[in-house]
Design a protein around this motif. Structure first.
Motif, PDB file in Angstrom:
ATOM      1  N   SER A   1     -62.421 -27.972 -75.149  1.00 24.31           N
ATOM      2  CA  SER A   1     -63.835 -28.327 -75.055  1.00 24.31           C
ATOM      3  C   SER A   1     -64.574 -27.396 -74.119  1.00 24.31           C
ATOM      4  CB  SER A   1     -63.974 -29.782 -74.595  1.00 24.31           C
ATOM      5  OG  SER A   1     -63.473 -30.661 -75.567  1.00 24.31           O
TER       6      SER A   1
ATOM      7  N   ARG B   1     -69.286 -39.203 -82.117  1.00 25.07           N
ATOM      8  CA  ARG B   1     -68.245 -38.179 -82.023  1.00 25.07           C
ATOM      9  C   ARG B   1     -66.903 -38.705 -82.543  1.00 25.07           C
ATOM     10  NH1 ARG B   1     -67.827 -33.370 -79.277  1.00 25.07           N
ATOM     11  NH2 ARG B   1     -65.767 -32.765 -78.504  1.00 25.07           N
TER      12      ARG B   1
ATOM     13  N   ARG C   1     -68.287 -30.266 -82.950  1.00 25.90           N
ATOM     14  CA  ARG C   1     -67.752 -30.500 -81.602  1.00 25.90           C
ATOM     15  C   ARG C   1     -68.815 -30.230 -80.541  1.00 25.90           C
ATOM     16  NH1 ARG C   1     -62.635 -26.935 -80.808  1.00 25.90           N
ATOM     17  NH2 ARG C   1     -62.456 -28.130 -78.855  1.00 25.90           N
TER      18      ARG C   1
END
Length: 301
Positions: free
Chosen positions: A295, A252, A244
């Motif tokens: 994130s 991704r 990540r």
């Protein structure tokens, strides 16, 4: 090599392993490089290393009072370091007396070199290679391999070369590069943190090199048995965390597709087939951690 021998700060972490750490310190007493400091960061929660600064009064000894993990412990050592170069060295290693000179000489060939690693051999089988560089990590699968792994050392990997990443057991980096990259990411705690760190050095414009003229011996077992549930948890958690943090753009999307359509089902099926419910639980817990951390959270250091 120039006449100037820059100071090297060697940082090692003791975690309930005073005898092993003492073996490393005795090994470091024999090295030929004249300008070093050795910093022992004690993360122990059972067997404290208070005897170490008594037996080795020349070390800097830092007791953390808790287990800060690999990244957190090394960061504490870096904070205390005064060298022009910083060497993260596992406490379960022993070194060749002349191991530092070739590493420093390699740095002095190119200002864009940020990290250098020695050849790593197994302590119990000292002619068997553990590390002679790494292949690039596939950004979709997160997989790579160690060059020379388990080969008998016959000089076949004696050419210095750039490598995709360093080995966490022994990685030397310059103060100049560190000032650009910063500290290791403590949220990994255990496993994958050195891979993430290497990616950050590369993104900062530095290369990573393998230098076979330098040798160390690692006491890690060649044949490891069934891993602990703690290891399963952190491998599950941090493999995806690493991807990540370090996979971008269209890759991704492919990474997530591969991970959840191939890697996760394969691991779950393996644990179910073996009836290994404890490791299944640890794997699942590590996976779920990534869903509860956004994130933004994963870039907090």
């Amino acid at each position: 090599m120039t006449n100037h021998l820059p100071k090297v700060s060697i940082i090692t972490i003791n975690f309930n392993g005073t005898a092993v750490t003492a073996d490393l310190l005795r090994s470091l007493e024999k090295i030929t490089y004249p300008s070093i400091e050795v910093i022992v960061v004690d993360n122990s929660n059972k067997e404290l290393g208070h005897q170490l600064p008594i037996d080795f009064p020349w070390i800097k000894y830092i007791e953390t009072g808790e287990n800060l993990g690999f990244a957190g412990g090394n960061n504490r050592g870096i904070e205390a370091a005064t060298g022009e170069y910083l060497f993260l060295l596992n406490n379960d290693t022993e070194v060749d007396p002349g191991f530092l000179e070739p590493l420093i000489a390699r740095f002095q060939t190119d200002s864009k070199i940020g990290v250098v690693c020695p050849k790593i051999l197994y302590f119990d089988e000292p002619d068997t290679i553990q590390f002679a560089g790494f292949s690039p990590i596939n950004p979709i699968t997160g997989r790579g391999f160690s060059i020379g792994y388990l080969e008998k050392d016959k000089g076949q990997h004696d050419k210095a070369m750039p490598t995709s990443r360093a080995h966490g057991a022994a990685m030397l980096f310059s103060r100049t590069a560190f000032d650009k990259v910063g500290f290791m990411a403590v949220l990994f705690f255990l496993y994958y943190e050195e891979m993430d760190y290497c990616e950050r050095f590369v993104r900062a414009g530095y290369s990573i090199w393998y230098e076979p003229a330098s040798k160390i011996w690692h006491k890690e077992s060649i044949s490891t048995g069934k891993g602990s549930t703690l290891k399963t948890y952190y491998y599950s958690r941090n493999r995806l965390l690493y991807l990540r943090r370090n996979t971008f753009g269209p890759q991704r999307i492919l990474m997530f597709l591969y991970y959840f359509l191939v890697a996760v089902p394969k691991n779950l099926l393996g644990y179910v087939t073996k009836g290994d419910w404890e490791h299944l639980k640890a794997f699942w817990k590590g996976l779920i951690w990534n869903f509860s951390n956004t994130s933004k959270d994963i870039y907090d250091k």
